[in-house]
Design a protein around this motif. Structure first.
Motif, PDB file in Angstrom:
ATOM      1  N   ASP A 123       0.777  -1.175   0.084  1.00 56.32           N
ATOM      2  CA  ASP A 123      -0.114  -0.025  -0.068  1.00 56.32           C
ATOM      3  C   ASP A 123       0.966   1.245  -0.033  1.00 56.32           C
ATOM      4  N   ASP A 124       1.653   1.524  -1.123  1.00 60.82           N
ATOM      5  CA  ASP A 124       2.553   2.326  -1.288  1.00 60.82           C
ATOM      6  C   ASP A 124       2.682   2.487  -2.494  1.00 60.82           C
ATOM      7  N   PRO A 125       2.372   3.669  -3.273  1.00 60.90           N
ATOM      8  CA  PRO A 125       2.482   3.982  -4.733  1.00 60.90           C
ATOM      9  C   PRO A 125       4.069   4.108  -5.303  1.00 60.90           C
ATOM     10  N   ARG A 126       4.936   4.056  -4.376  1.00 54.91           N
ATOM     11  CA  ARG A 126       6.199   4.353  -4.634  1.00 54.91           C
ATOM     12  C   ARG A 126       7.013   2.600  -4.812  1.00 54.91           C
ATOM     13  N   VAL A 127       6.283   1.910  -4.444  1.00 58.53           N
ATOM     14  CA  VAL A 127       6.882   0.578  -4.659  1.00 58.53           C
ATOM     15  C   VAL A 127       6.011  -0.285  -5.545  1.00 58.53           C
ATOM     16  N   ALA A 128       6.700  -0.935  -6.594  1.00 58.88           N
ATOM     17  CA  ALA A 128       6.037  -1.850  -7.540  1.00 58.88           C
ATOM     18  C   ALA A 128       6.577  -3.375  -7.115  1.00 58.88           C
ATOM     19  N   VAL A 129       5.253  -4.132  -7.165  1.00 64.15           N
ATOM     20  CA  VAL A 129       5.286  -5.412  -6.954  1.00 64.15           C
ATOM     21  C   VAL A 129       5.101  -6.242  -8.159  1.00 64.15           C
ATOM     22  N   ASP A 130       5.979  -7.325  -8.387  1.00 68.97           N
ATOM     23  CA  ASP A 130       5.738  -8.351  -9.472  1.00 68.97           C
ATOM     24  C   ASP A 130       6.326  -9.548  -9.294  1.00 68.97           C
ATOM     25  N   LEU A 131       5.999 -10.585  -9.665  1.00 65.69           N
ATOM     26  CA  LEU A 131       6.508 -11.991  -9.346  1.00 65.69           C
ATOM     27  C   LEU A 131       6.996 -12.828 -10.613  1.00 65.69           C
ATOM     28  N   LEU A 132       7.928 -13.616 -10.421  1.00 64.68           N
ATOM     29  CA  LEU A 132       8.491 -14.886 -11.320  1.00 64.68           C
ATOM     30  C   LEU A 132       7.856 -16.129 -10.682  1.00 64.68           C
ATOM     31  N   VAL A 133       7.429 -17.187 -11.554  1.00 66.18           N
ATOM     32  CA  VAL A 133       6.905 -18.424 -10.986  1.00 66.18           C
ATOM     33  C   VAL A 133       7.891 -19.352 -11.578  1.00 66.18           C
ATOM     34  N   HIS A 134       8.483 -20.129 -10.493  1.00 60.45           N
ATOM     35  CA  HIS A 134       9.425 -21.406 -10.667  1.00 60.45           C
ATOM     36  C   HIS A 134       8.693 -22.493 -10.912  1.00 60.45           C
ATOM     37  N   GLU A 135       9.234 -23.177 -11.951  1.00 59.26           N
ATOM     38  CA  GLU A 135       8.452 -24.426 -12.606  1.00 59.26           C
ATOM     39  C   GLU A 135       8.252 -25.475 -11.224  1.00 59.26           C
ATOM     40  N   GLU A 136       8.742 -25.234 -10.092  1.00 55.12           N
ATOM     41  CA  GLU A 136       8.451 -26.171  -8.954  1.00 55.12           C
ATOM     42  C   GLU A 136       7.247 -25.706  -8.364  1.00 55.12           C
ATOM     43  N   GLY A 137       6.831 -24.631  -8.553  1.00 55.07           N
ATOM     44  CA  GLY A 137       5.547 -24.365  -7.962  1.00 55.07           C
ATOM     45  C   GLY A 137       5.416 -22.877  -7.092  1.00 55.07           C
ATOM     46  N   HIS A 138       6.673 -22.546  -6.533  1.00 58.24           N
ATOM     47  CA  HIS A 138       6.984 -21.506  -5.788  1.00 58.24           C
ATOM     48  C   HIS A 138       7.060 -20.107  -6.583  1.00 58.24           C
ATOM     49  N   ARG A 139       6.948 -19.128  -5.952  1.00 55.89           N
ATOM     50  CA  ARG A 139       7.038 -17.896  -6.765  1.00 55.89           C
ATOM     51  C   ARG A 139       8.016 -16.742  -5.750  1.00 55.89           C
ATOM     52  N   PHE A 140       8.542 -16.115  -6.733  1.00 54.08           N
ATOM     53  CA  PHE A 140       9.729 -15.163  -6.159  1.00 54.08           C
ATOM     54  C   PHE A 140       8.910 -13.756  -6.518  1.00 54.08           C
ATOM     55  N   VAL A 141       8.983 -12.818  -5.491  1.00 54.55           N
ATOM     56  CA  VAL A 141       8.296 -11.690  -5.401  1.00 54.55           C
ATOM     57  C   VAL A 141       9.367 -10.462  -5.381  1.00 54.55           C
ATOM     58  N   TRP A 142       9.320  -9.553  -6.247  1.00 55.31           N
ATOM     59  CA  TRP A 142      10.160  -8.357  -6.436  1.00 55.31           C
ATOM     60  C   TRP A 142       9.448  -7.361  -5.830  1.00 55.31           C
ATOM     61  N   LEU A 143       9.872  -6.401  -4.984  1.00 51.63           N
ATOM     62  CA  LEU A 143       9.587  -5.277  -4.605  1.00 51.63           C
ATOM     63  C   LEU A 143      10.756  -4.047  -4.974  1.00 51.63           C
TER      64      LEU A 143
END
Length: 646
Positions: A577-597
């Motif tokens: 909840d801060d427009p100065r921070v963008a969030v996006d994800l990559l999905v690993h083929e084993e199912g977990h996700r990595f989150v970029w802030l």
């Protein structure tokens, strides 16, 4: 909807390129005349020690092809030694054939004689022969990872080249590489500067290039008037380029230390690398490996002295801050096992008008520039709203599968495009359109196929006139809750634009519901329910106004998009909840996700990410994360617990 991250098809390793464009400090473009192998090894070793795995290298055309039917064998022997030195370090390189332009100067073989590079059949045959001969000599060397036809051919070739002549030239040169026996991937090296990315018609078409080549390679050196737009400049071009179904390698990017301090240079690299990764790039080749202070009297450095200082190392070989950022980025790629990751699906689509990439009769270049400029600002706002948008080109057809379609500050779509948007809304999507009359006075106004019916309004436009925005600040006040915005919430926007574009659309609701009014009580945001979805109209060109305003980001459009995402039911696994921070994800083929802030704040931020399901974990170590501290313009990568993700 899935945003695939295609990779370069190759049996060579590594498949993910992280490297530098390479000229030795012992000679620059003339390095092959006084080749110093030991210096080259030292330069390569510094790159390798900082996590780089490849280079892009160059057959300086006047030297390697001194006569129409002869290749210089001595220089070829030196290039083979260059390849051997890569192999010794476990590195690869991508050779470039037609190198007649470099760093602010064009060089011709003495025998060119002013012939046209694309249409003179004899000269095209000589280029093809050269590419085939060089391929034949080096195709079996394990250090060769791919091939590039040229270096920034739109600068070297004739201005005004036709699409047909460029596509024919490219076809002949690519076929020559294959005829030489190459099995490695090949691309053009043109910079991806054509109509589909820039709106400028230089003869190069990404659509044509994608049909011929194995990857598309943007070269990005944009100068901006907004820090956030600067940070997303390369990423936006990668996103646009990726809409043609080929892997995207950020083939050139970087800066000269003459134009940025060390700290600012590091920040730019950090933002360009991470944001372009999240925009679909799967390779990065910085410009360039070293500085050239000892070549101050040699063109092009003598007349473009800032070109001496684009290096990742200084002229003594010491690492500059840019190289340290590449080292850190390499560690992130390894930590997330990037080879086995793909982009996360997204429910948000950014509609890019076909007026960017199609030359319709009786339209103006300003129309194309307007589309690119406004779409970029909208794309950035969606990222800052943690609802990263996939680019969907009207010229490719508007697909189903998204919950939110953004059509920002748009004057022109095809008639069929407007009806298609209504169809998507009827099927359950939220379609958001903001009005713009266009940036010039030729046929200004909404080129909408059925404005009143689509939006449930009656427009009150007067022919030939615009309705100027009277206030320096446009304020939207919400009359009822919308998304996550409560009744009474206000959003303020800096007013900007030309005499034509600084205008609003006067309407009266006729079936639509007024969500928000402007500072003078007029309808500013309206919603019409249609089928299972809705169409939302903003009567102000919010994204255009932001796009032409310096140092504006982050701005309030991201809050509006945040509310639109909630209204549309956009799935967002992690938000901040801060427009100065963008969030996006990559999905690993084993199912977990990595989150970029990714922070767009010049100050340290302390934020609490919110997850729809699951827990955020730090990497490495795996400890639970509640609060994240982001350094100024910093990047933090976390892991979303796979057991509980959507």
């Amino acid at each position: 909807m899935e945003r695939p991250a295609a990779r370069i098809p190759s049996d060579r390793s590594p498949a993910t390129w992280l490297g530098a464009n390479f000229w030795s400090r012992a000679g620059g473009p003339l390095m092959w005349r006084s080749y110093d192998g030991e210096t080259v090894t030292g330069e390569l070793r510094v790159l390798h020690e900082h996590g780089l795995n490849m280079t892009r290298s160059f057959f300086y055309w006047p030297d390697f092809h001194p006569e129409p039917h002869r290749v210089d064998d001595v220089l070829c022997d030196r290039y083979r030694d260059f390849l051997d030195r890569h192999q010794e370090l476990g590195m690869t390189t991508v050779p470039t054939f037609i190198v007649g332009h470099m760093s602010g100067e064009n060089w011709d073989p003495v025998w060119r004689g002013g012939r046209d590079l694309y249409t003179d059949v004899w000269l095209v045959a000589r280029q093809a022969w050269f590419a085939r001969e060089m391929t034949r000599r080096f195709k079996d060397h394990p250090a060769v990872a791919g091939w590039l036809i040229s270096n920034e051919m739109p600068i070297y070739g004739a201005e005004g080249a036709t699409r047909e002549s460029v596509a024919s030239w490219a076809q002949i040169l690519v076929d020559a590489v294959r005829a030489g026996g190459a099995t490695q991937p090949v691309s053009l090296g043109d910079g991806a500067w054509g109509l589909e990315n820039s709106g400028h018609d230089n003869g190069f078409s990404l659509r044509d290039t994608a049909a011929l080549t194995d990857w598309l390679g943007p070269h990005v050196y944009r100068m901006e008037d907004d820090v956030v737009r600067q940070h997303y400049a390369a990423a936006w071009v990668c996103e646009l380029t990726g809409s043609f179904g080929r892997p995207v390698v950020l083939e050139e990017f970087g800066l000269t230390s003459d134009f940025a301090s060390g700290a600012h240079a590091a920040r730019y690299y950090r933002q360009a690398l991470h944001n372009s990764l999240l925009a679909g790039a799967t390779g990065w080749i910085a410009w360039n490996n070293t500085d050239y202070d000892t070549l101050r009297d040699q063109p092009p450095y003598s007349h473009h002295p800032f070109e001496m200082h684009f290096g990742l190392t200084d002229s003594t070989g010491a690492a500059k801050p840019q190289l340290l950022e590449l080292r850190d980025f390499a560690r992130v790629l390894e930590a997330v096992d990037f080879e086995r990751c793909t982009r996360a699906e997204t429910d948000t689509a950014l509609v890019v008008s076909s007026y960017l990439d199609t030359l319709y009769p009786f339209t103006r270049p300003e129309d194309r520039r307007h589309v690119e400029q406004t779409a970029r600002q909208s794309w950035i706002a969606a990222r800052l709203a943690d609802a990263p948008a996939a680019v969907v080109r009207e010229s490719n057809g508007l697909p189903e599968g998204h919950r939110l379609y953004l059509v920002p500050a748009t004057k022109q779509l095809l008639a069929s495009g407007w009806y298609r948007l209504e169809e998507l809304a009827r099927g359950g999507a939220t379609v958001y359109v903001s009005y713009c009359a266009g940036s010039h006075d030729e046929q200004r106004g909404p080129w909408y196929a059925h404005l009143d019916q689509l939006f449930g309004v009656q427009h009150q436009l007067e022919y030939g006139m615009v309705n100027p925005i009277e206030d320096d600040e446009t304020v939207l006040t919400f009359l009822q809750p919308f998304g996550n915005l409560p009744e009474g919430a206000t959003l303020a926007f800096r007013t900007a634009g030309t005499d034509s574009s600084r205008s609003f659309l006067p309407v009266e609701p006729e079936g639509a519901e007024v969500l928000a009014t402007d500072g003078r009580g007029r309808p500013a945001l309206l919603s019409r329910r249609i089928g299972a979805g809705s169409v939302v109209l903003c009567t102000y060109p919010l994204e255009h106004m932001a796009a032409v305003t310096p140092r504006v980001n982050p701005e309030a459009t991201s809050r509006l998009y945040d509310a639109l995402a909630v209204h549309a039911g956009v799935r967002r696994p992690v938000t901040v909840d801060d427009p100065r921070v963008a969030v996006d994800l990559l999905v690993h083929e084993e199912g977990h996700r990595f989150v970029w802030l990714v922070s767009q704040s010049p100050e340290e931020l302390r934020v609490k990410p919110v997850t729809e399901a699951g827990h955020l974990l730090s990497e490495p170590g795996g400890g639970a994360v509640d609060t994240v501290v982001l350094p100024p313009y910093g990047v933090v990568v976390l892991r979303l617990d796979a057991a509980n993700t959507l």
